[in-house]
Enzyme design. Structure first.
Site, PDB file in Angstrom:
ATOM      1  N   LEU A  65      36.020  40.793  42.469  1.00  0.00           N
ATOM      2  CA  LEU A  65      37.085  40.322  43.415  1.00  0.00           C
ATOM      3  C   LEU A  65      36.664  38.655  43.451  1.00  0.00           C
ATOM      4  O   LEU A  65      35.396  38.368  43.187  1.00  0.00           O
ATOM      5  CB  LEU A  65      37.213  40.731  44.653  1.00  0.00           C
ATOM      6  CG  LEU A  65      37.853  42.206  44.748  1.00  0.00           C
ATOM      7  CD1 LEU A  65      37.755  43.118  45.897  1.00  0.00           C
ATOM      8  CD2 LEU A  65      39.363  42.030  44.250  1.00  0.00           C
ATOM      9  N   PRO A  66      37.461  37.944  43.922  1.00  0.00           N
ATOM     10  CA  PRO A  66      37.046  36.485  44.154  1.00  0.00           C
ATOM     11  C   PRO A  66      35.784  35.958  44.838  1.00  0.00           C
ATOM     12  O   PRO A  66      34.872  35.303  44.363  1.00  0.00           O
ATOM     13  CB  PRO A  66      38.273  35.563  44.495  1.00  0.00           C
ATOM     14  CG  PRO A  66      39.550  36.582  44.156  1.00  0.00           C
ATOM     15  CD  PRO A  66      38.944  37.895  44.397  1.00  0.00           C
ATOM     16  N   THR A  94      30.609  37.722  42.387  1.00  0.00           N
ATOM     17  CA  THR A  94      29.615  36.951  43.087  1.00  0.00           C
ATOM     18  C   THR A  94      30.154  36.604  44.359  1.00  0.00           C
ATOM     19  O   THR A  94      31.244  36.018  44.609  1.00  0.00           O
ATOM     20  CB  THR A  94      29.624  35.586  42.153  1.00  0.00           C
ATOM     21  OG1 THR A  94      29.630  35.947  40.799  1.00  0.00           O
ATOM     22  CG2 THR A  94      28.408  34.678  42.730  1.00  0.00           C
ATOM     23  N   LYS A 169      21.385  36.125  41.342  1.00  0.00           N
ATOM     24  CA  LYS A 169      22.747  35.327  40.689  1.00  0.00           C
ATOM     25  C   LYS A 169      22.669  34.073  41.071  1.00  0.00           C
ATOM     26  O   LYS A 169      22.874  33.071  40.197  1.00  0.00           O
ATOM     27  CB  LYS A 169      23.890  36.337  41.033  1.00  0.00           C
ATOM     28  CG  LYS A 169      25.178  35.442  40.699  1.00  0.00           C
ATOM     29  CD  LYS A 169      25.551  35.628  39.132  1.00  0.00           C
ATOM     30  CE  LYS A 169      26.816  34.612  39.221  1.00  0.00           C
ATOM     31  NZ  LYS A 169      27.221  34.437  37.547  1.00  0.00           N
TER      32      LYS A 169
HETATM   33  P1  NAD Z   1      40.021  36.054  38.843  1.00  0.00           P
HETATM   34  O1  NAD Z   1      40.579  35.178  39.787  1.00  0.00           O
HETATM   35  O2  NAD Z   1      40.473  35.797  37.205  1.00  0.00           O
HETATM   36  O3  NAD Z   1      40.291  37.523  39.186  1.00  0.00           O
HETATM   37  C1  NAD Z   1      40.244  38.145  40.374  1.00  0.00           C
HETATM   38  C2  NAD Z   1      41.330  39.205  40.551  1.00  0.00           C
HETATM   39  O4  NAD Z   1      41.111  39.851  41.852  1.00  0.00           O
HETATM   40  C3  NAD Z   1      42.765  38.527  40.320  1.00  0.00           C
HETATM   41  O5  NAD Z   1      43.320  39.449  39.394  1.00  0.00           O
HETATM   42  C4  NAD Z   1      43.411  38.909  41.818  1.00  0.00           C
HETATM   43  O6  NAD Z   1      44.687  39.339  41.641  1.00  0.00           O
HETATM   44  C5  NAD Z   1      42.615  39.936  42.252  1.00  0.00           C
HETATM   45  N1  NAD Z   1      42.543  40.417  43.705  1.00  0.00           N
HETATM   46  C6  NAD Z   1      42.344  39.467  44.732  1.00  0.00           C
HETATM   47  N2  NAD Z   1      42.442  39.865  45.938  1.00  0.00           N
HETATM   48  C7  NAD Z   1      42.852  41.382  45.496  1.00  0.00           C
HETATM   49  C8  NAD Z   1      42.908  42.411  46.458  1.00  0.00           C
HETATM   50  N3  NAD Z   1      42.834  42.555  47.854  1.00  0.00           N
HETATM   51  N4  NAD Z   1      43.107  43.801  45.782  1.00  0.00           N
HETATM   52  C9  NAD Z   1      43.095  43.908  44.478  1.00  0.00           C
HETATM   53  N5  NAD Z   1      43.065  42.691  43.441  1.00  0.00           N
HETATM   54  C10 NAD Z   1      42.582  41.496  44.148  1.00  0.00           C
HETATM   55  O7  NAD Z   1      38.490  35.806  39.027  1.00  0.00           O
HETATM   56  P2  NAD Z   1      37.390  36.155  37.776  1.00  0.00           P
HETATM   57  O8  NAD Z   1      36.898  35.137  36.914  1.00  0.00           O
HETATM   58  O9  NAD Z   1      37.793  37.534  37.044  1.00  0.00           O
HETATM   59  O10 NAD Z   1      36.207  36.399  38.668  1.00  0.00           O
HETATM   60  C11 NAD Z   1      35.809  37.514  39.548  1.00  0.00           C
HETATM   61  C12 NAD Z   1      34.353  37.449  40.018  1.00  0.00           C
HETATM   62  O11 NAD Z   1      33.543  37.196  38.972  1.00  0.00           O
HETATM   63  C13 NAD Z   1      34.171  36.048  40.960  1.00  0.00           C
HETATM   64  O12 NAD Z   1      33.509  36.634  42.087  1.00  0.00           O
HETATM   65  C14 NAD Z   1      33.404  35.188  40.100  1.00  0.00           C
HETATM   66  O13 NAD Z   1      32.652  34.141  40.837  1.00  0.00           O
HETATM   67  C15 NAD Z   1      32.729  36.278  39.117  1.00  0.00           C
HETATM   68  N6  NAD Z   1      32.342  35.686  38.075  1.00  0.00           N
HETATM   69  C16 NAD Z   1      33.193  35.099  37.230  1.00  0.00           C
HETATM   70  C17 NAD Z   1      32.622  34.377  35.770  1.00  0.00           C
HETATM   71  C18 NAD Z   1      33.801  33.766  34.973  1.00  0.00           C
HETATM   72  O14 NAD Z   1      33.406  33.054  33.903  1.00  0.00           O
HETATM   73  N7  NAD Z   1      35.013  33.887  35.172  1.00  0.00           N
HETATM   74  C19 NAD Z   1      31.459  34.668  35.391  1.00  0.00           C
HETATM   75  C20 NAD Z   1      30.845  35.282  36.399  1.00  0.00           C
HETATM   76  C21 NAD Z   1      30.980  35.700  37.690  1.00  0.00           C
END
Ligand code: NAD
Length: 294
Positions: A65-66, A94, A169
């Site tokens: 999740l975000p 994260t 991290k």
């Molecule tokens: P994203 O925004 O693409 O995905 C998050 C998902 O969570 C979305 O699809 C959203 O609809 C869903 N969501 C939000 N609230 C929700 C709820 N209450 N119930 C169900 N679903 C819900 O983000 P991401 O890029 O996939 O990143 C996710 C995590 O990974 C973050 O914490 C980010 O910091 C970490 N991260 C991302 C990357 C990257 O390159 N994108 C790399 C390392 C770590």
């Protein structure tokens, strides 16, 4: 194979859930986005209509999740009430160290097991199953989490007790943010002093200024291996996500009474870059702002 609830099927979670399904796990997946649910279905997961439904009857629940507030809310409102005693919770998002410790404590108090397991590696690594997981939690919880995480990554490392995964991290990414800024500055200064960038790369990449930011992720196009710089800073690791991680690191430092002047400066620079509308560019694109090109 296990029954796994997967909550959060975005850029990262979508690929990760797909890899668990590919490995033969029975993945019950939920996201607020209908589009993400459709993609998960195509990838072999069973879409369900709530986070609680994903947690119900699961051996393990993965969240991607975000931010911390999303994880805390989903745990409190859906996972804790629905998960059977003994269910293992793996939060791969994260999030801040304080929330990570708090939700894990609450999970254990409710008879569940929990690890924080944030990842290194971007969207391509999530899709390709080559993430690195840094895991915080008890030895018993880690032993249960390791085989599940291994289906989504190439390395699974036990960092220590609850919260240690998130600590690793954000310390790693603070280092990355600061070295990227320093690498950009060094290339810009080298050019102003009349050095050819390729020549500077050839020298510094085998000298004491060498870093991952220089040799694996060079911020200048046409120098070193192919990187987002060669694609006009599209794709890669978004500057906005680097800013998020730097904020988490600086906040954690304040809470722990640690001095992080370089991390704080990197955070301010990435904030300025994002304020200029470039938060969606790869984080190495900050060289444009530092070079006065934005
Ligand atoms: P994203 O925004 O693409 O995905 C998050 C998902 O969570 C979305 O699809 C959203 O609809 C869903 N969501 C939000 N609230 C929700 C709820 N209450 N119930 C169900 N679903 C819900 O983000 P991401 O890029 O996939 O990143 C996710 C995590 O990974 C973050 O914490 C980010 O910091 C970490 N991260 C991302 C990357 C990257 O390159 N994108 C790399 C390392 C770590």
């Amino acid at each position: 194979m296990a029954r796994i609830g997967f909550i959060g099927l975005g850029n990262m979670g979508g690929g990760m859930a797909a890899n668990l399904a590919k490995a033969g796990h029975d993945v019950h997946a939920f996201d607020l986005s209908a589009d993400a649910l459709d993609k998960a279905k195509t990838a072999g997961c069973l879409p369900v209509d709530s986070a609680a439904a994903a947690a119900q009857g699961a051996d393990a629940v993965v969240t991607m999740l975000p931010a911390g507030r999303h994880v805390a809310q989903v745990y409190e409102e859906a996972v804790f009430p629905a998960a059977a005693p003994g269910t293992l919770l793996l939060d791969c998002s994260t999030i801040d160290v304080t929330t990570a410790k708090k939700v894990a404590e609450a999970a254990v108090a409710k008879g569940l097991a929990a690890v924080d397991a944030p990842v290194s590696g971007g969207i391509a690594a999530a899709a390709g199953g080559t993430l690195t997981f840094m895991v915080g939690g008890s030895a018993e919880a880690f032993a249960r989490a390791e085989p599940i995480l291994a289906r989504m990554g190439k390395a699974v490392i036990h960092a220590g007790p609850s919260g240690a995964g998130q600590a690793a991290k954000i310390c790693n990414n603070m280092l990355l943010g600061a070295t990227m800024v320093a690498t950009c500055e060094a290339f810009l200064l080298a050019q102003k002093l009349g050095l050819d960038p390729q020549t500077f790369y050839d020298i510094s990449s085998v000298s004491s200024g060498q870093s991952w930011s220089m040799t694996s992720y060079c911020p200048l196009p046409g120098v070193g291996p192919e990187t987002p710089a060669d694609r006009d800073y599209q794709g890669g690791f978004a500057a906005g996500l680097m800013l998020k991680d730097l904020k988490l690191a600086v906040q954690a430092a304040a809470d722990a009474d640690a001095s992080v002047p370089m991390g704080a400066e990197a955070m301010a620079l990435y904030q300025a870059f994002a304020n200029g509308g470039d938060g969606g560019l790869d984080f190495s694109g900050i060289i444009r702002m530092l070079g006065g090109m934005r």
